[in-house]
Design an enzyme around this catalytic site. Structure first.
Site, PDB file in Angstrom:
ATOM      1  N   LYS A  63      19.370 -12.646   6.003  1.00  0.00           N
ATOM      2  CA  LYS A  63      18.188 -12.591   6.886  1.00  0.00           C
ATOM      3  C   LYS A  63      18.579 -12.941   8.334  1.00  0.00           C
ATOM      4  O   LYS A  63      19.680 -12.614   8.757  1.00  0.00           O
ATOM      5  CB  LYS A  63      17.083 -13.502   6.335  1.00  0.00           C
ATOM      6  CG  LYS A  63      16.749 -13.178   4.867  1.00  0.00           C
ATOM      7  CD  LYS A  63      15.515 -13.849   4.341  1.00  0.00           C
ATOM      8  CE  LYS A  63      15.269 -13.421   2.907  1.00  0.00           C
ATOM      9  NZ  LYS A  63      14.057 -13.969   2.323  1.00  0.00           N
ATOM     10  N   HIS A  78      12.271  -4.478   2.605  1.00  0.00           N
ATOM     11  CA  HIS A  78      12.070  -5.883   2.252  1.00  0.00           C
ATOM     12  C   HIS A  78      10.636  -6.294   2.621  1.00  0.00           C
ATOM     13  O   HIS A  78      10.105  -5.833   3.629  1.00  0.00           O
ATOM     14  CB  HIS A  78      13.093  -6.759   2.983  1.00  0.00           C
ATOM     15  CG  HIS A  78      13.137  -8.151   2.437  1.00  0.00           C
ATOM     16  ND1 HIS A  78      12.189  -9.080   2.761  1.00  0.00           N
ATOM     17  CD2 HIS A  78      13.983  -8.751   1.558  1.00  0.00           C
ATOM     18  CE1 HIS A  78      12.456 -10.217   2.111  1.00  0.00           C
ATOM     19  NE2 HIS A  78      13.543 -10.035   1.373  1.00  0.00           N
ATOM     20  N   GLU A 138      11.130  -8.166  -5.841  1.00  0.00           N
ATOM     21  CA  GLU A 138      10.985  -9.459  -5.186  1.00  0.00           C
ATOM     22  C   GLU A 138       9.506  -9.793  -5.044  1.00  0.00           C
ATOM     23  O   GLU A 138       8.868  -9.374  -4.061  1.00  0.00           O
ATOM     24  CB  GLU A 138      11.632  -9.423  -3.791  1.00  0.00           C
ATOM     25  CG  GLU A 138      13.104  -9.112  -3.806  1.00  0.00           C
ATOM     26  CD  GLU A 138      13.809  -9.678  -2.578  1.00  0.00           C
ATOM     27  OE1 GLU A 138      14.767 -10.431  -2.760  1.00  0.00           O
ATOM     28  OE2 GLU A 138      13.386  -9.379  -1.443  1.00  0.00           O
ATOM     29  N   SER A 184      13.846 -16.975  -5.016  1.00  0.00           N
ATOM     30  CA  SER A 184      14.299 -18.303  -5.466  1.00  0.00           C
ATOM     31  C   SER A 184      15.370 -18.242  -6.550  1.00  0.00           C
ATOM     32  O   SER A 184      15.401 -19.102  -7.428  1.00  0.00           O
ATOM     33  CB  SER A 184      13.132 -19.148  -5.966  1.00  0.00           C
ATOM     34  OG  SER A 184      12.139 -19.293  -4.983  1.00  0.00           O
ATOM     35  N   GLY A 189      17.916 -17.655   0.537  1.00  0.00           N
ATOM     36  CA  GLY A 189      18.324 -19.002   0.941  1.00  0.00           C
ATOM     37  C   GLY A 189      19.624 -19.482   0.314  1.00  0.00           C
ATOM     38  O   GLY A 189      20.507 -20.000   1.016  1.00  0.00           O
TER      39      GLY A 189
HETATM   40  P1  13P Z   1      15.054 -16.507  -1.496  1.00  0.00           P
HETATM   41  O1  13P Z   1      16.249 -16.402  -2.403  1.00  0.00           O
HETATM   42  O2  13P Z   1      15.281 -17.412  -0.349  1.00  0.00           O
HETATM   43  O3  13P Z   1      13.816 -16.823  -2.282  1.00  0.00           O
HETATM   44  O4  13P Z   1      14.822 -15.074  -0.826  1.00  0.00           O
HETATM   45  C1  13P Z   1      14.770 -13.947  -1.615  1.00  0.00           C
HETATM   46  C2  13P Z   1      14.835 -12.761  -0.735  1.00  0.00           C
HETATM   47  O5  13P Z   1      13.910 -12.490   0.007  1.00  0.00           O
HETATM   48  C3  13P Z   1      16.074 -11.960  -0.750  1.00  0.00           C
HETATM   49  O6  13P Z   1      15.909 -10.754  -0.111  1.00  0.00           O
END
Ligand code: 13P
Length: 253
Positions: A10, A94, A166, A216, A238
Site C-alpha cells: 500500500k 482493490h 477481501e 488480516s 499490514g
Molecule cells: P490487511 O492484511 O492489513 O488486513 O490488508 C489486506 C489488504 O487489503 C491486502 O490487499
C-alpha cells in the site's frame, strides 16, 4: 495448485526502506519453490526493488495501473511501463481504490483487459462491505464484481488472472479493530467465487484459477486459512510490511 502469497505494501516505504525489506526477504525466503511469492511496493520503489529480487523466487507487482498505452493522462502508468520496471503482476480493483478513487467495475474491467493484452498477470480484488454483508448481499456484490470485472476476458487469458477475496470489514491496515473472516465464511465465499467462475467460463477454468484470501492474514492464522480447500493463497497488507512477519506467513503452512 501452487499457492501464492502476495504482500500489498500500500502507501508505505521510501525507496530505501523498500529495498531493505526486499533484500531481507530475498535471504529469508531463499529456496522456497513450492509457493509463489509476490511483493507489491509503491510505484516509486518498483525499479529499485526489481534489481534486488531479479532472478530470485520473489515476484514483483504493482498496486494499480491505467488502461491506456500512452498519451495525455497525467499521473497514470500503463501496463507496458510496469513491465518495463520488472513487474510480473498488478493488483486491480482493490477496495481502497474503489472507495477513495472512484474505481468502478467498468474501470476495473478496462484495466484488466489492457493488462492482459500486455501479458501482465492480474489480481482482481473483490469483496463486500460490512453493510452489504449485514444485509445478506455479499454473494450478489461479489458476483457482480466478478461478472463486470471479467467481462470480455477470454477463457484462454484466465490463466493470467488471480482473484483476491477481501471482505472490507476484515482489512486491518487502516482499521486495527477489524478481524479476519472466519475460516468458514472465507471458505464459503471462495467456493461461491469458483462456482461463478464455472458459470462465466467453465469447470476447468474455475478449478485452476487461484483465489486468494485477504483481510488480516497473519502468521498465527495463515495455517487455518490455507487449510481450506478453496483458499489458494493470501493477499497480505499490514503483516507484509515487516520482512520477518511476511516470511512467517509464507512459511507458516
Ligand atoms: P490487511 O492484511 O492489513 O488486513 O490488508 C489486506 C489488504 O487489503 C491486502 O490487499
Amino acid at each position: 495448485m501452487k499457492p501464492l502469497i502476495a504482500g500489498n505494501w500500500k502507501l508505505n516505504k521510501t525507496v530505501e526502506e523498500a529495498v531493505e525489506t526486499a533484500a531481507r526477504l530475498k535471504i529469508i525466503l531463499q529456496g522456497i519453490t513450492d509457493k509463489d511469492i509476490l511483493i507489491c511496493p509503491p510505484f516509486t520503489a518498483l525499479d529499485k526493488v526489481h534489481h534486488v529480487i531479479k532472478g530470485t523466487n520473489i515476484l514483483l507487482g504493482a498496486q494499480d495501473v491505467f488502461w491506456e498505452e500512452k498519451g495525455a493522462f497525467t499521473g497514470e502508468v500503463a501496463p507496458e511501463m510496469l513491465k518495463d520496471v520488472g513487474c510480473d503482476y498488478v493488483i486491480i480493483g482493490h477496495s481502497e481504490r474503489r472507495e477513495y478513487f472512484n474505481e468502478s467495475d467498468e474501470t476495473v474491467n478496462k484495466k484488466i483487459r489492457s493488462s492482459l493484452a500486455d501479458e501482465l498477470n492480474v489480481i482482481l480484488c473483490v469483496g463486500e462491505s460490512l453493510e452489504q454483508r449485514k444485509a445478506g448481499k455479499q454473494e450478489t456484490v461479489v458476483e457482480q464484481q466478478l461478472e463486470k470485472g471479467l467481462k470480455g476476458v477470454k477463457k484462454a487469458d484466465m490463466k493470467f488472472v488471480t482473484i483476491a477475496y477481501e471482505p472490507i470489514w476484515a482489512i486491518s491496515s487502516g482499521n486495527p479493530n477489524h478481524k479476519p473472516a472466519t475460516t468458514n465464511d472465507a471458505q464459503e465465499m471462495h467456493k461461491f467465487i469458483r462456482y461463478i467462475l464455472n458459470i462465466l467460463f467453465d469447470d476447468k477454468t474455475a478449478e485452476s484459477t487461484r483465489i486468494l484470501y485477504g483481510g488480516s492474514m497473519k502468521p498465527d492464522n495463515v495455517k487455518e486459512l490455507m487449510a481450506q480447500p478453496d483458499i489458494n493463497g493470501g493477499l497480505v497488507g499490514g503483516a507484509s510490511l515487516d520482512a520477518e512477519s511476511f516470511a512467517k506467513i509464507v512459511k507458516g503452512f
